[in-house]
Design an enzyme around this catalytic site. Structure first.
Site, short mmCIF file in Angstrom:
data_model
loop_
_atom_site.label_atom_id
_atom_site.label_comp_id
_atom_site.label_asym_id
_atom_site.label_seq_id
_atom_site.Cartn_x
_atom_site.Cartn_y
_atom_site.Cartn_z
N GLY A 1 62.21 91.98 5.26
CA GLY A 1 60.80 91.66 5.06
C GLY A 1 60.60 90.35 4.33
O GLY A 1 61.55 89.66 3.94
N GLU B 1 66.84 84.69 0.08
CA GLU B 1 66.52 83.95 1.30
C GLU B 1 65.68 82.70 1.04
O GLU B 1 65.59 81.83 1.90
CB GLU B 1 65.77 84.85 2.29
CG GLU B 1 66.57 86.00 2.83
CD GLU B 1 65.76 86.81 3.82
OE1 GLU B 1 65.75 86.44 5.01
OE2 GLU B 1 65.13 87.80 3.41
#
Length: 364
Positions: free
Chosen positions: A196, A226
């Site tokens: 997500g 990320e």
């Protein structure tokens, strides 16, 4: 197959013909394939033709379809998430979920119609987040996906259940419980994934659910660091659950990478370093804390930084000079052999620690 462009095309062009033949001959394991990110464009267009919701939704879907047809340009990781609402709208019924799951599995595991090309991979671990819509429950969603996955032998396909960082505590608990229940029924669920928008969610609140999944014998892979928005605290919360694999880890510090590879239990030993780190007993929330000689992980992290042994534990090395053809094939064949165990069950610690990158998406 999508046209290869950008850095991937440059990397491919740098290889000599023998290198290309060698890479094509290797049996490949795809361990980071998101169901909704791997739908063939042809299948998306077919679903769009059958789609007839409200005018507002139709406009959003139509805009996304045009982007997909003309070629999506993704400059930032967050650009990808704007595409997902339209794809979710197209796959909101059980019938559409069956269609896309079957198409994705075939694109990875089936030969071409004329038999001239070998499958893209020998083994696939597909991952998806159980969804609830007016047309289906999360349990029904998982059931139909598993029905398609289990059309292939355990040596070829398995499922990882994803939980989204934007989920509420109750939703995460439901998804984990469903994954454990499905595994206990003998369904081919082998792990849990955290995915997500990396800007969302408090990962500390996820830890008890992820630890419960690990305790039930499920593997754990987490999308981590990320973006530059992800803090050390966020990464430590995920690492405290002792994941078996890391997704992307683009901005994970060298210290935390070393700790991930060091925190793999060896036979006859207990390794609780990351759990200790997550309790905050010795100020672990900044990389500087690891450089404090009083920190319980100080000596290990320093030794690992000077050692190539941590790198040698990775499943696949980026540098081709660091492995031979025989070693690469043996590694993959051993992984496939493990998949042949009853129900594809894997005990804690059996996963080989590695970092994953998402290369399979047809949308990238």
């Amino acid at each position: 197959m999508s046209e290869i462009a950008g850095p991937a095309a440059a990397a491919l062009s740098s290889l000599c013909p023998d290198d290309v033949i060698f890479l094509q001959s290797l049996p490949k394991a795809e361990l980071h394939a998101h169901l909704n990110g791997s739908i063939p464009i042809k299948t998306i267009l077919e679903l769009a033709q059958q789609y007839s919701p409200s005018s507002a939704q139709t406009t959003a879907v139509a805009d996304t379809i045009e982007k997909l047809k003309s070629g999506v340009i993704l400059n930032e990781i967050f650009d990808f998430f704007s595409l997902m609402p339209a794809i979710y709208a197209l796959t909101s019924t059980l019938e559409s979920v069956v269609i896309v799951t079957r198409a994705v599995l075939q694109s990875f595991l089936n030969t071409t119609g004329d038999g001239t090309e070998t499958p893209q991979c020998a083994y696939l671990e597909l991952r998806t987040t159980p969804r609830t819509t007016p047309h289906m429950t999360r349990e029904r969603y998982l059931t139909v996906v598993l029905d398609e996955v289990e059309m292939y032998p355990a040596t070829q396909a398995a499922l990882i259940v994803s939980v989204d960082r934007r989920m509420s505590d109750l939703d995460v608990e439901e998804c984990i419980s469903l994954a454990i229940e499905m595994k206990n029924r003998g369904r081919r669920v082998v792990g849990i994934d955290v995915c997500g928008d990396p800007r969302s969610g408090d990962m500390q609140s996820f830890t008890r659910h992820l630890s419960r999944a690990k305790g039930a014998g499920l593997g754990l892979t987490v999308h981590i660091a990320e973006s530059t928005n992800n803090t050390t605290e966020d990464s430590l919360a995920l690492l405290s659950c002792r994941p078996d694999r890391l997704g992307h880890a683009t901005f994970l510090s060298d210290e935390l990478k070393a700790l991930f590879f060091a925190d793999i239990p060896q036979p006859g030993t207990e390794c609780s370093s990351l759990s200790e780190c997550a309790t905050g007993t010795t100020n672990p929330h900044t990389p500087a804390g690891l450089r404090d000689p009083s920190h319980p992980l100080h000596s290990r992290s320093q030794n690992l930084k000077r050692s190539e042994e941590a790198k040698a534990q990775m499943s696949f090395q980026a540098d081709a000079e660091k492995f031979s053809e025989r070693a690469a094939i043996k590694d993959i064949e051993e992984m496939i052999k493990q998949a042949e165990s009853p129900n594809n069950a894997r005990e804690n610690g059996q996963y080989k620690p590695c970092m994953e990158i998402c290369l399979s998406s047809n949308l990238l």
